[in-house]
Design a protein around this motif. Structure first.
Motif, PDB file in Angstrom:
ATOM      1  N   SER A  19       0.801  -1.227   0.000  1.00 33.34           N
ATOM      2  CA  SER A  19       0.000   0.000   0.000  1.00 33.34           C
ATOM      3  C   SER A  19       0.824   1.263   0.000  1.00 33.34           C
ATOM      4  CB  SER A  19      -0.929   0.020   1.225  1.00 33.34           C
ATOM      5  OG  SER A  19      -0.163   0.079   2.420  1.00 33.34           O
ATOM      6  N   SER A  20       2.038   1.214   0.564  1.00 42.22           N
ATOM      7  CA  SER A  20       2.833   2.428   0.706  1.00 42.22           C
ATOM      8  C   SER A  20       3.780   2.638  -0.452  1.00 42.22           C
ATOM      9  CB  SER A  20       3.649   2.355   2.013  1.00 42.22           C
ATOM     10  OG  SER A  20       2.797   2.217   3.114  1.00 42.22           O
ATOM     11  N   SER A 527       7.394   7.138  -1.118  1.00 41.69           N
ATOM     12  CA  SER A 527       6.264   7.865  -0.541  1.00 41.69           C
ATOM     13  C   SER A 527       5.408   6.929   0.311  1.00 41.69           C
ATOM     14  CB  SER A 527       5.429   8.506  -1.639  1.00 41.69           C
ATOM     15  OG  SER A 527       4.909   7.521  -2.515  1.00 41.69           O
ATOM     16  N   ASN A 528       4.918   7.480   1.416  1.00 44.99           N
ATOM     17  CA  ASN A 528       4.168   6.690   2.385  1.00 44.99           C
ATOM     18  C   ASN A 528       3.004   7.529   2.887  1.00 44.99           C
ATOM     19  OD1 ASN A 528       3.493   5.808   5.231  1.00 44.99           O
ATOM     20  ND2 ASN A 528       4.933   4.186   4.698  1.00 44.99           N
ATOM     21  N   VAL A 529       1.824   6.935   2.941  1.00 46.94           N
ATOM     22  CA  VAL A 529       0.634   7.701   3.318  1.00 46.94           C
ATOM     23  C   VAL A 529       0.735   8.244   4.741  1.00 46.94           C
ATOM     24  CG1 VAL A 529      -0.917   6.511   1.735  1.00 46.94           C
ATOM     25  CG2 VAL A 529      -0.508   5.543   4.000  1.00 46.94           C
ATOM     26  N   ASN A 530       1.512   7.586   5.594  1.00 47.76           N
ATOM     27  CA  ASN A 530       1.632   8.041   6.979  1.00 47.76           C
ATOM     28  C   ASN A 530       2.571   9.237   7.119  1.00 47.76           C
ATOM     29  OD1 ASN A 530      -0.073   5.998   7.992  1.00 47.76           O
ATOM     30  ND2 ASN A 530       1.622   4.533   7.926  1.00 47.76           N
ATOM     31  N   GLN A 532       2.545  12.075   5.522  1.00 48.33           N
ATOM     32  CA  GLN A 532       1.812  13.338   5.556  1.00 48.33           C
ATOM     33  C   GLN A 532       1.233  13.595   6.943  1.00 48.33           C
ATOM     34  OE1 GLN A 532      -1.372  13.724   2.696  1.00 48.33           O
ATOM     35  NE2 GLN A 532      -1.978  15.747   3.433  1.00 48.33           N
TER      36      GLN A 532
END
Length: 601
Positions: A19-20, A527-530, A532
């Motif tokens: 997912s990341s 890039s990783n959603v966490n 941000q």
């Protein structure tokens, strides 16, 4: 030491990878990678390599996770870098103390390894004897290993790539002084120090003025030593890691915009950022503490300290003993000056013992004293316990034969040699104001992209900017410049324009904050959603803890540097020069026309 709850998602490692990681993040050609060392650098390298699809194994000569933080710990030792800067990008410690004890940081590393499934990949008690390029298979390495207690059965394993993460503090640098054998007292290297009780009733001499030396000096002065003397050959720069509970730590009082990044090539070449900020920093020290060579540092001026460029010093942030060192010099100052700047000594008023400082080189040891050559002549120091806080040698015995000097680091970002991109040295550079663990994470991301042949080499100017000119360590770097240099080459520098319209808090954290490693996971291959959430939450809150005046200064600095860099960037391009010239001619023509109208009237 108890584990402190981490801010983390509940997803598994496989979930994080899928997912990341954007499309193309995983390696097209998975490799078998051996990581040497289970300290902070080794763990994050293994984690990043596994997430990019590689098969990873870690070998650790010791019996526990933690490396230097586990093996060289001593009583009351703390991190000098803050949790905000030190913690890895996707495993934060919001409830931890701002500067963790070494024991708590080791717990953090163990939790990190368990959370990302790294612990099962570690082989403890395994020593690396030799690493060499394979003869049988091109672009691979033969690694000779030996298990603890099995001296007669070394074995050779083949690996596609090797990451050397064995740490800085393995081989103590133990100088030999004339007359040392005549000394009747005890000589101890700081690597063997564990408890301050050894100082009780002793006349202590500490040779060296690094962060460990400062810790030991304070411990001796507060644990019953008869006298404490420290010595330095070239001086130091002391600035405390923190300025009180209600203020941000030192390593967060730094701004990225138009300094470490988003800067014109002209500004980089001339060192505009350092030329300007060095003067303001030193003037700030002078006005607030009465001296400009460091914060409340009245003695021990660094030999190459100047007002023009501060990009040469690795700052000593363990400053608890600095008031005890300065107190003797303050007593000789005028009463008014002493009264004005006495506020910096409030934490040490209950400590009766001053620490003396000798600025010079050891000439020889005698039975109960050490003689120094100083600028003011010979000086003798009574001592019955000498601590050598003289640092460590940089050695890679499994790669380089003993030559009596430090083993060199690679030429490309101190990380790899161009002819051997599959052999990486991660976690060996020293930042001026920063921390090694987040730099190791950035190095690991850069290296994994290099293995996938996705690195776009940046200009040579980037490397020149991050190297500390005049530093005693050839591998000393400016933390922010180094992080952004590597991020640019893998496309991980966040776009201010992008975040301005999507999340202004994230943009502010990137712009006005330090080069925290989570900002390099907002965009690009990792890039990783966490990331941000970390930027708009934890990192943005750091900006709010700064005093209003400090943020105002940063705003003015950003505006002025932004205008200068904007104009310089325009002039650096052909189109920009033509545009500026056209505007100039247009203005000149308009003024001439106005004059002619007035003359006609």
């Amino acid at each position: 030491s108890q584990s402190i709850k981490c801010k983390q998602s509940s997803c598994t490692l496989s979930d994080i990878v899928s997912s990341s990681s954007p499309a193309g993040h995983t390696s097209l050609h998975p490799m078998r990678i051996l990581v040497i060392g289970a300290g902070a650098s080794g763990l994050v390298t293994a984690k990043v390599a596994r997430e990019t699809g590689h098969e990873v194994s870690i070998v650790e000569a010791g019996n526990a996770i933690g490396g230097t933080f586990e093996n060289k710990a001593y009583k009351d030792a703390r991190m000098v870098s803050s949790k905000i800067l030190t913690c890895f990008s996707d495993f934060r410690r919001p409830e931890a103390e701002m500067h963790m004890t070494l024991a708590d940081y080791v717990v953090y590393l163990r939790d990190y390894a368990d959370h990302f499934g790294i612990t099962s990949s570690i082989r403890f008690g395994v020593k690396v004897l030799n690493v060499q390029k394979s003869v049988a298979k091109a672009d691979s390495y033969d690694v000779t290993l030996q298990s603890d207690g099995d001296d007669s059965h070394p074995r050779v394993e083949a690996w596609d790539a090797v990451a050397v993460c064995s740490g800085l503090h393995n081989v103590p640098r133990v100088p030999c002084f004339p007359g040392q054998d005549e000394f009747a007292g005890t000589i101890l290297h700081s690597a063997n120090y564990k408890d301050p009780e050894i100082f009780r009733n002793k006349k202590v001499l500490i040779i060296g003025t690094g962060e460990t030396a400062f810790d030991l000096g304070y411990a001796a002065a507060t644990n019953g030593a008869q006298s404490v003397t420290m010595s330095t050959r070239h001086g130091f720069v002391s600035v405390p890691a923190y300025f009180g509970e209600n203020n941000p730590p030192l390593d967060c009082v730094i701004m990225n915009f138009a300094t470490h990044a988003w800067e014109s090539k002209w500004a980089q070449r001339v060192g505009m950022h350092w030329w300007v900020t060095t003067k303001f920093t030193r003037m700030g020290f002078l006005l607030t503490t009465g001296c400009s060579i460091g914060f409340n540092q009245w003695v021990g001026k660094r030999h190459n300290m100047t007002w023009d460029d501060g990009r040469k010093h690795i700052v000593n942030k363990s400053a608890k003993c600095m008031p005890l060192l300065s107190r003797k010099a303050k007593k000789k100052a005028g009463w008014l000056r002493r009264f004005i700047y006495s506020w910096t000594d409030t934490d040490c008023r209950d400590i009766p013992l001053d620490i003396d400082l000798v600025e010079g080189s050891v000439a020889r040891f005698k039975k109960d004293m050490v003689q120094y050559d100083t600028a003011n002549g010979e000086r003798s120091v009574d001592a019955d316990l000498v601590v050598l806080a003289t640092g460590y040698r940089q050695r890679f015995p499994f790669l380089v034969a003993e030559g009596g000097t430090d083993d060199p680091l690679p030429e490309k970002h101190f990380l790899i040699n161009p002819d051997q991109p599959r052999l990486a040295y991660i976690g060996f550079i020293r930042p001026n104001v920063g921390a090694i663990p987040p730099m190791a994470e950035m190095q690991a991301m850069w290296w994994c992209e290099k293995l996938a042949d996705r690195v776009k080499d940046g200009p040579e100017l980037d490397s020149k900017c991050y190297k500390l000119t005049g530093s005693r360590l050839c591998y000393g770097v400016d933390y922010g410049y180094y992080m952004f240099a590597l991020a640019r080459e893998i496309g991980a520098v966040p776009s201010l324009r992008h975040w301005l319209w999507r999340d202004w808090r994230t943009m502010a954290a990137c712009m006005f904050g330090q080069a925290h490693v989570p900002i390099f996971r907002l965009q690009g291959p990792f890039s990783n959603v966490n990331a941000q959430a970390t930027c708009r939450g934890e990192l943005f809150k750091v900006l709010l803890t700064r005093p209003v005046v400090m943020n105002l200064v940063f705003l003015i600095e950003a505006f002025c540097f932004g205008v200068i860099n904007g104009v310089a960037s325009l002039l650096e391009t052909a189109g920009g020069r033509v545009g500026v010239a056209a505007v100039g001619f247009g203005l000149a023509g308009a003024l001439q026309y106005r004059r002619s109208i007035k003359a006609g009237l």
